[in-house]
Design an enzyme around this catalytic site. Structure first.
Site, PDB file in Angstrom:
ATOM      1  CG  LEU A  35      -2.289   0.559   1.169  1.00 42.14           C
ATOM      2  CD1 LEU A  35      -3.076   0.063  -0.038  1.00 42.14           C
ATOM      3  CD2 LEU A  35      -3.054   0.281   2.442  1.00 42.14           C
ATOM      4  CG  HIS A  36       3.986   1.285  -2.972  1.00 36.10           C
ATOM      5  ND1 HIS A  36       5.056   0.705  -2.349  1.00 36.10           N
ATOM      6  CD2 HIS A  36       3.719   0.503  -4.049  1.00 36.10           C
ATOM      7  CE1 HIS A  36       5.427  -0.382  -3.017  1.00 36.10           C
ATOM      8  NE2 HIS A  36       4.624  -0.527  -4.049  1.00 36.10           N
ATOM      9  CG  ASP A  37       1.643   6.466  -4.060  1.00 31.79           C
ATOM     10  OD1 ASP A  37       2.839   6.443  -3.736  1.00 31.79           O
ATOM     11  OD2 ASP A  37       1.257   6.521  -5.248  1.00 31.79           O
TER      12      ASP A  37
END
Lengths: 322, 318
Positions: free
Chosen positions: B242-244
């Site tokens: 869930l990078h951003d």
């Protein structure tokens, strides 16, 4: 004949000053604006110098814009005379006030060139400093490149060695990444390298002529050339110093004074020889040439043109805002 | 308390879209604008996607500004996990909302100058390649006075890269821009892969979000389902990192994250290691540490936060 629409991107600089006065005295050119960048001296000083140069020409209609205060990636380097900073009042007198515009030089470039692309009436860029402003503008919108007819750039050293450092010409050395962006932009390039600018040395007779006949700018040219003497007999084998940047304007006015060849031009952006430039004169690369490289200049013809144009400032009428 | 003034600079992108949808329902955040950049997709698509997500989130009050169409120097590269449009297989109607005419770089400069003037500096959330901010910094370095902090997703410090062996996508896409930002005087909080790989959105999570996200359940579920890397060897399970969205979670609940301070350098010369972020963990260089690198995440609580946030779409708000 319609005038050549041109924006001059500059870091004055002695030879920048001569280029600007030559351009502003030439009716063939419609100078849309002067965009300023850090280079020979810090931005604060190049901006002040540009405003004084334009003011002294009497062409107060030409707007001056402050641009990037430093290079894209590398650490900042200045010219040999950086310690001098802005031109003193004794060298270039303050006359009518030409204040810089509020708009940033990059915004002016983007706005003007996008409009030029829309109108299919592209503009010539005369780039006589580090190419930071142009690189930033090219990165802002794809129409910027489409709005440029050609970039006439005083930059690079091919068969000649460098001048600021042994391997590089100053404008490229000061921002090699910007040069890379410009060289790979697809915009037609006309390169005025040291190889050619070293062939036209201004001597004392011509300087004296400019001082006598060139009005205030003529006197300022003489004072600047005396204060920042570029004579290097050991290097050039004879008297006189080069006036690099002014050759870009001369090429726009009288291309017949020059000989040229098409070549692929590239730059080393990093490492020990950052700013090193090559031109593929002998077609060793499998690439389509991206540049017209100027190889020689008719020295006497060039200085005749310079004297003739700068003399306009000394005539009774002087230079008038069109 | 006054909401935190932020600008979100992004390249939607599926995880950007989830980040935006999370930020939209956070009254703690005052989103001054959304800037788009060439990254996961060409600029045209990232801008359209940003507009579509503002419509999906019913936050068309937030202006969207299109930014740079290419990295500062390198040829554009695009993401590999965002589908053809950048928003997976989701089909959104062509947006009615238009991007502003002002360029994102000019918007950034104008907002930061105003923020410096009023002494109310802005937090910049950078979720994509850092081209817009780097360009703004090179045009007007003094805008740093109007920037409280840059909170960015990008880089890989002890973790291996996700686009090349050494490099995370946002850094590789514009390493020169990243270098400009990391060598500026700005305080930076960095959420590298070291952090984001601790927060894997599994199919079970996706089912959970579909249950709670009210009117955006279906499109959100589709976006999240598309995000599944199906690479348990790398991520330990099904799902995708869930990078951003972690940037938004960090702003809302910094206590769920632990950081280590270090100077960070970005490689922009070597083709092999292009875009690598190198953290000076042990003070081997002379420069002072300038980055708070997130190295620890309380993943469970972060998911609880996102469940809570995205459930707000079920309550008829915003």
């Amino acid at each position: 004949m319609s005038k050549i629409r041109v924006i001059i991107d500059t870091d004055p600089g002695v030879d920048d000053a001569i280029a600007l006065w030559l351009a502003l005295a030439s009716p063939e050119l419609d100078v849309l604006g002067v965009t300023v960048v850090a280079g020979n001296v810090p931005l604060e000083a190049t901006l002040k110098n540009a405003c004084k140069i334009v003011a002294l020409s009497g062409r107060t209609d030409v707007p001056v814009f402050a641009g990037a205060p430093g290079p894209l990636v590398r650490e900042q380097v200045y010219g040999k005379y950086a310690h001098i900073g802005a031109f003193s009042h004794e060298l270039v007198p303050d006359t009518a006030s030409v204040p810089p515009q509020d708009e940033h030089a990059v915004d002016f470039l983007v706005r003007t060139l996008r409009q030029a692309a829309l109108d299919s009436d592209p503009v010539t860029l005369c780039v006589i400093g580090p190419m930071t402003n142009i690189a930033l503008a090219l990165g802002m919108h794809p129409d910027v490149a489409r709005g440029i007819r050609q970039i006439v750039s005083m930059s690079c050293a091919f068969t000649a060695l460098g001048h600021r450092v042994p391997w590089a010409e100053f404008n490229v050395y000061a921002d090699p990444h910007a040069a890379e962006k410009v060289f790979s932009s697809g915009v037609p390039l006309v390169i005025m390298p040291l190889d050619m600018t070293f062939q036209a040395l201004i001597g004392s007779t011509d300087i004296e002529y400019l001082c006598q006949h060139g009005g205030e700018p003529g006197k300022a040219i003489a004072a600047l050339l005396a204060a920042f003497d570029r004579t290097d007999i050991k290097r050039f084998g004879r008297d006189g110093g080069p006036v690099h940047d002014a050759t870009t304007i001369a090429w726009l006015l009288q291309p017949a004074l020059f000989s040229c060849v098409a070549a692929t031009v590239g730059v080393e952006v990093s490492g020990k020889t950052a700013g090193y430039t090559y031109a593929d004169f002998y077609r060793k690369l499998d690439t389509t040439p991206n540049a017209t490289v100027i190889q020689s200049i008719n020295e006497s013809g060039f200085f005749s043109l310079l004297k003739q144009r700068i003399s306009h400032y000394g005539t009774h009428e002087g230079i008038h805002t069109p | 308390m006054n909401p935190l003034a932020i600008i979100i600079d992004c390249d939607p992108g599926i995880d950007d879209a989830i980040a935006l949808l999370s930020a939209f329902v956070s009254p703690e955040l005052n989103i001054l604008g959304i800037c788009t950049v060439c990254g996961n997709q060409p600029l045209e698509n990232t801008t359209r996607n940003a507009l579509q997500i503002t419509e999906l989130g019913q936050r068309i009050d937030i202006p969207v500004f299109a930014g740079c169409h290419q990295p500062m120097l390198r040829a554009p590269i695009h993401g590999q996990f965002h589908g053809k449009t950048g928003l997976g297989n989701s089909e959104f109607a062509a947006p009615e909302k238009q991007a502003e005419t002002q360029h994102a770089v000019n918007f950034l400069i104008e907002q930061c100058e105003a923020a410096a003037e009023s002494d109310q500096p802005i937090t910049l959330c950078v979720l994509g390649p850092m081209t817009n901010l780097a360009t703004a910094l090179r045009m007007k370095p003094q805008i740093t006075a109007g920037i409280a902090r840059v909170v960015m997703m990008g880089g890989a410090c002890r973790e291996a890269g996700n686009r090349t062996m050494t490099s995370e996508f946002n850094m590789l896409a514009d390493p020169h821009a990243a270098h400009i930002v990391f060598s500026s005087s700005l305080p930076i909080t960095m959420l590298p892969l070291d952090a984001t790989h601790q927060v894997i959105l599994t199919p079970e999570h996706v089912a959970g979000f579909v249950n709670i996200a009210g009117r955006i359940s279906q499109p959100l579920g589709e976006l999240m389902a598309f995000w599944d890397r199906n690479d348990p060897r790398r991520y330990g399970s099904r799902g995708g990192p869930l990078h951003d969205p972690l940037v938004i979670a960090f702003l809302l609940a910094p206590a769920l994250f632990s950081t280590e301070k270090a100077r960070v350098y970005v490689e922009c010369d070597s083709e092999l290691c292009m875009g690598q972020t190198v953290a000076d963990w042990y003070g081997k260089t002379a420069l002072t540490p300038n980055v708070d690198i997130v190295t620890g995440v309380d993943s469970e609580k972060v998911f609880a936060l996102f469940y809570e946030l995205l459930s707000r779409y079920a309550e008829g708000c915003p």
